[in-house]
Structure formats: structure tokens, C-alpha cells
Design an enzyme around this catalytic site. Structure first.
Site, PDB file in Angstrom:
ATOM      1  N   LYS A   1       0.860  -1.232   0.194  1.00 16.38           N
ATOM      2  CA  LYS A   1       0.134   0.095  -0.041  1.00 16.38           C
ATOM      3  C   LYS A   1       0.861   1.075  -0.125  1.00 16.38           C
ATOM      4  CE  LYS A   1      -3.825   2.282   2.616  1.00 16.38           C
ATOM      5  NZ  LYS A   1      -4.730   1.944   3.955  1.00 16.38           N
TER       6      LYS A   1
ATOM      7  N   SER B   1      -9.475   2.338   3.091  1.00 12.64           N
ATOM      8  CA  SER B   1      -8.817   2.993   2.138  1.00 12.64           C
ATOM      9  C   SER B   1      -7.580   2.123   1.441  1.00 12.64           C
ATOM     10  CB  SER B   1      -7.661   3.843   3.092  1.00 12.64           C
ATOM     11  OG  SER B   1      -6.982   3.271   3.914  1.00 12.64           O
TER      12      SER B   1
ATOM     13  N   SER C   1      -9.673  -0.207   7.417  1.00 13.05           N
ATOM     14  CA  SER C   1      -9.356  -0.035   6.103  1.00 13.05           C
ATOM     15  C   SER C   1      -8.615  -1.209   5.443  1.00 13.05           C
ATOM     16  CB  SER C   1      -8.404   0.977   5.977  1.00 13.05           C
ATOM     17  OG  SER C   1      -9.426   2.307   6.092  1.00 13.05           O
TER      18      SER C   1
END
Length: 496
Positions: free
Chosen positions: A80, A163, A187
Site C-alpha cells: 500500500k 482506504s 481499512s
């Protein structure tokens, strides 16, 4: 199996082929890089550096040839874009950090690299991890000239969740066997649910936050996302461990091999069913699949125990006071002085601050900074922030009372399946979608989402399991035993 089918393998299966030299790390890396190129339309990757990836793969092959590679040596993965990396730019999906190149790797990145894993690139996310749909990214994905929302591989007109939406989409589309994500209020778990994969947020402090760009320091936690609980157990075993010299929030708790518990019996496992997770707001199709999953657990020998988490609804207002308060403090460092974006034209230092932040931050980030500054301001600190901290303690106490009656807690990871891109323009409606994941985050507890079926329109439904502190092994085993009895985690989107 030919290299053309490598993307159908999970982490454990691919690791075995690499160890047995049925495929090389270079071949595996090239295969997944080609898949990332083929599926650029999903917007999952924001940075790829083929030279760096292949150099890591060659090093992994050398270790394997020398008989020195660990059990994950040569397995490709992606990170990420909230973890800083030496070989790839790190932007946190924000204009504020566009083009930033870190001089060091985050601890989680380094530990996985030390295990021999090969980094394919960086994955899209909501800006500074603020969002539940991955529609807040301000960075153009690979193959695009402008920012784009990440698309759910199961239906490209729907969001992947956030997210960590780029991470979830990459695993679901078989662009990477496994990835890292971060979970502040859900998330990892919510996008795992929306994309039909497995993801776990460990106990707060088990995985180092060093090199993970901060959103809310008392909530942010790194975790793995993969196709199965076994895949997540392999990665989490490498990710966790004390990092006391670098991270003041790191726990002095030894690393564990979470794969050792994967085949433990769950006969007699007490699964707590909170009434508050099954009330108004839970869609009928999600409820149907969660109920079916719980019946499957009963067939496996588990016992369902009714419990109560009475302050579940309060978790939303509490979180959206505390997280923005911490964000307003953490993001104050992005002012154009030392690094990151700086406005080109300004009259004085104060004007530079204002213009830099106005240009560099997106709307959702600005919204949360403003909320945070407000609740921390004189005259409102006691009324909002302090009260929210007190309720946070009560939410944690509710869990401890519940764990006297059960071993794990189960419910939906999200009240609905993935919604249409642009379908929740109102920020508050996005916030309310986190109601089932927020309580565990506020309490610092480990939580996991695993595929549990498909709702309306064929969209995945995730079952959330929550454990007590340091119960990651128990959660992963419970998920693994369910996945041994079902095949939801093996299903893949059409055309993948």
C-alpha cells in the site's frame, strides 16, 4: 503448472513451487508484472519499477539456489502506498507527496524483504488513508494521466472499499498473491469484504508503524491481505515483532508463527454474536450470507453465544472525533518547508503555509483536519475530545466483558456490499458504513474479514471475526477451518 497459471496460486502454493524450483522468482515476478500491465484499467497500482523488482527476484533466486531462502523467498507482493520504500516513490496518494522518494524502507517493508519477498510496486489508496471507497486518491494510477478511483474487479462500476482499495483489488484480480494494507477504522477488513479476499488487522502495536505515514497514531495498524487465512498467517508471521528503537507504539511482544495454530480444532469454540451487529441497517443479502456462515461454524463444532456490545453505535462519533484530532496533528508537518509540495507563489511564510496546504490536500483530508482542529481547540477539547476518549475506554471495556462469555466475536464486516462509484457523495454516509469495524479499532483488538458468500448482484460478502488481544492465531485458525469447509475464498471475478 505453466507460468501462465501462476496467478491462480496462493502464497503457500507459490512458495512451495519456488522452493522446489518448479518456477523461478524472476519468472514469477515477470508474470505478475505482466498481469499488472494487463489490468491497468482497475487503477490498483500507482508505481511500478520493473528493474528494482527483477533485481529483488534475482537476489531471491540466488538465496533459493544456495538453500538459504526462507519459506516466502521469491514470492511476489505489493505494498500500500502508505509505507515508505527506497525503490519506489511514496505519495500516500496525495499531491502533497507527489514524487517523494524515501531514503529508507518502512519496518514492515524491510521485514518482508528480509523474508525474501519480491516487491511488485505500490498500490493505490485513499489520500493519507482517509476514506472507505478509494475514491479520494489524488495520484494517477499506472497507465493513467489523471487520478482515477480504484475499481472493484467483481464489478468495475463499484468501489473496492477503502482506504486499502488498491490492495484489495490487486489480490482479487490476481495481480499479486498478497499485499500489505493499513487499518485505522476498518481499512483492511472493509475492502477485503468488498473484494472477496481475506485480510487481518493485528492487535494494535504488534506490527511496527515506523515508516508508515501516520493518519491517526493511536489507531493505525499494518496488516496483510491475501486470498486465504493461510496466506495472511504466513505474511503476518513475518510482519509482526517489537521495533522498540524506532516505534514508540510498538509492543514488546515476541513475534509468532501464526501458521502453527492453523489446523487446531474449533470444536467448542464460543462465537459471540452481538445483537448490535444484526439490527437495523444491515442489508438483507449481507445478513443472509452471515447467518449461513455462522451455521457452517456450528457444523464445524463451534457454539454461538448471544452477547451485547452496547456502545457499538457510539463508535462512529467517537472515531470521527479522535481520528481527525490525531490527523490534524500528524498532518501539520506537511507545510511546504522541509519536503513535499510547496506552493510556487506566496507573499510570506504564513501565505506559503496556507497556499501549500490548500493546493496539496484533497477535500476529505481538509475536512478531517478542520474537524480535528475544532475538537482540539480551546473550549471544545473537554466537550468533545475528552468525552470521546472516555467512551473509547468504555467500548474497550464492553469487549472485555463480552470475552468472558465467548472466544471470538462474529458479524458482518460491512452493513452492505460494495456500492456504485460515486454512490455515496455525502461523507457522513461513508462514515456510517464503518460501524462494524470501528469498535475493534478503538479498542485496539485484532479483527479479520474472510469471504462468506455473495450478495445481490454477485458481490462478495465478508464475515468479520474479532478476537481478544494477541488472539491473531485463534482468528486465523477459525478462518482457515471455515475455508477448508467452503470455497468462497477460491472464487474469482469473471475474466480474471
Amino acid at each position: 503448472m505453466s507460468t501462465t497459471d501462476l496467478h491462480h496460486l496462493g502464497v503457500a502454493e507459490l512458495a512451495a513451487q519456488l522452493k522446489n524450483k518448479q518456477v523461478s522468482a524472476v519468472e514469477a515476478a515477470q508474470h505478475f508484472l505482466a498481469r499488472a500491465q494487463q489490468h491497468q484499467h482497475l487503477g490498483a497500482f500507482v508505481a511500478i519499477n520493473e528493474d528494482a523488482t527483477l533485481a529483488q527476484a534475482k537476489a531471491a533466486d540466488a538465496l533459493i539456489a544456495a538453500g538459504q531462502g526462507g519459506r516466502l523467498a521469491g514470492v511476489p507482493m505489493a505494498h500500500k502506498d502508505i509505507f515508505v520504500t527506497k525503490d519506489f516513490p511514496t505519495t500516500a496518494a496525495s499531491k502533497m507527496l507527489q514524487g517523494y522518494q524515501s531514503p529508507f524502507d518502512a519496518t514492515v517493508v524491510r521485514k518482508l524483504a528480509d523474508a525474501g519477498m519480491v516487491t511488485l510496486g505500490k498500490l493505490n489508496c485513499d489520500e493519507f488513508a482517509m476514506g472507505g471507497a478509494n475514491e479520494n486518491s489524488a495520484i494517477a494510477p499506472v497507465g493513467f494521466d489523471a487520478p482515477q478511483p480504484v475499481r472493484n474487479p467483481w464489478n468495475t462500476e463499484r468501489v473496492p472499499g477503502g482506504s486499502s482499495g488498491g490492495s484489495a483489488a490487486a489480490v482479487a484480480a490476481r495481480l499479486a498473491p498478497a499485499v500489505t494494507g493499513t487499518d485505522t477504522g476498518g481499512s483492511i477488513r472493509q475492502p477485503a469484504s468488498f473484494c472477496g479476499i481475506t485480510g487481518i488487522k493485528p492487535t494494535y502495536g504488534r506490527a511496527s508503524r515506523y515508516g508508515m505515514i501516520a493518519f491517526a497514531s493511536s489507531l493505525d495498524q499494518a496488516g496483510p491481505m491475501g486470498r486465504s487465512a493461510e496466506d495472511c498467517a504466513l505474511l503476518l508471521s513475518e510482519m509482526c515483532g517489537p521495533d522498540l528503537d524506532r516505534d514508540s507504539t510498538s509492543l514488546d511482544h515476541p513475534a509468532e508463527d501464526f501458521t502453527l495454530q492453523l489446523n487446531d480444532s474449533i470444536e467448542g469454540l464460543r462465537i459471540g454474536i452481538p445483537a448490535e451487529f444484526f439490527g437495523e441497517g444491515l442489508s438483507a443479502d449481507v445478513r443472509r450470507n452471515v447467518d449461513a456462515a455462522l451455521k457452517e461454524y456450528e457444523k464445524l463444532g463451534a457454539k454461538l453465544v448471544p452477547i451485547s456490545l452496547p456502545r457499538t453505535e457510539l463508535s462512529v462519533p467517537v472515531y470521527y472525533i479522535l481520528a481527525p484530532a490525531e490527523a490534524s496533528s500528524n498532518l501539520s508537518r506537511f507545510d511546504g518547508v522541509k519536503f513535499g509540495h510547496r506552493a510556487k507563489h506566496f507573499a510570506d511564510l504564513n501565505d506559503m503555509y496556507k497556499k501549500t496546504r490548500a493546493e496539496g490536500f484533497g477535500d476529505e483530508v481538509k475536512r478531517r483536519i478542520m474537524i480535528g482542529a475544532y475538537v482540539l481547540s480551546e473550549g471544545y477539547y473537554d466537550a468533545y475530545y475528552l468525552q470521546a476518549q472516555k467512551i473509547r475506554r468504555m467500548i474497550a471495556d464492553d469487549f472485555q466483558a463480552a470475552f468472558k462469555e465467548c472466544d471470538v466475536i462474529a458479524g458482518a464486516a460491512a452493513p452492505t456490499t460494495a456500492w456504485a462509484i460515486g454512490g455515496k457523495a455525502d461523507p457522513v454516509s461513508n462514515y456510517l458504513a464503518d460501524v462494524f469495524t470501528l469498535p475493534a479499532s478503538l479498542a485496539g483488538l485484532p479483527g479479520l474479514s474472510l469471504p462468506a458468500g455473495f450478495g445481490d448482484g454477485g458481490m462478495p460478502v465478508g464475515l468479520q471475526l474479532i478476537g481478544n488481544y494477541f488472539a491473531e492465531g485463534k482468528l486465523l485458525n477459525a478462518a482457515h477451518r471455515f475455508q477448508q469447509a467452503t470455497d468462497f475464498h477460491l472464487q474469482r471475478p469473471a475474466g480474471i
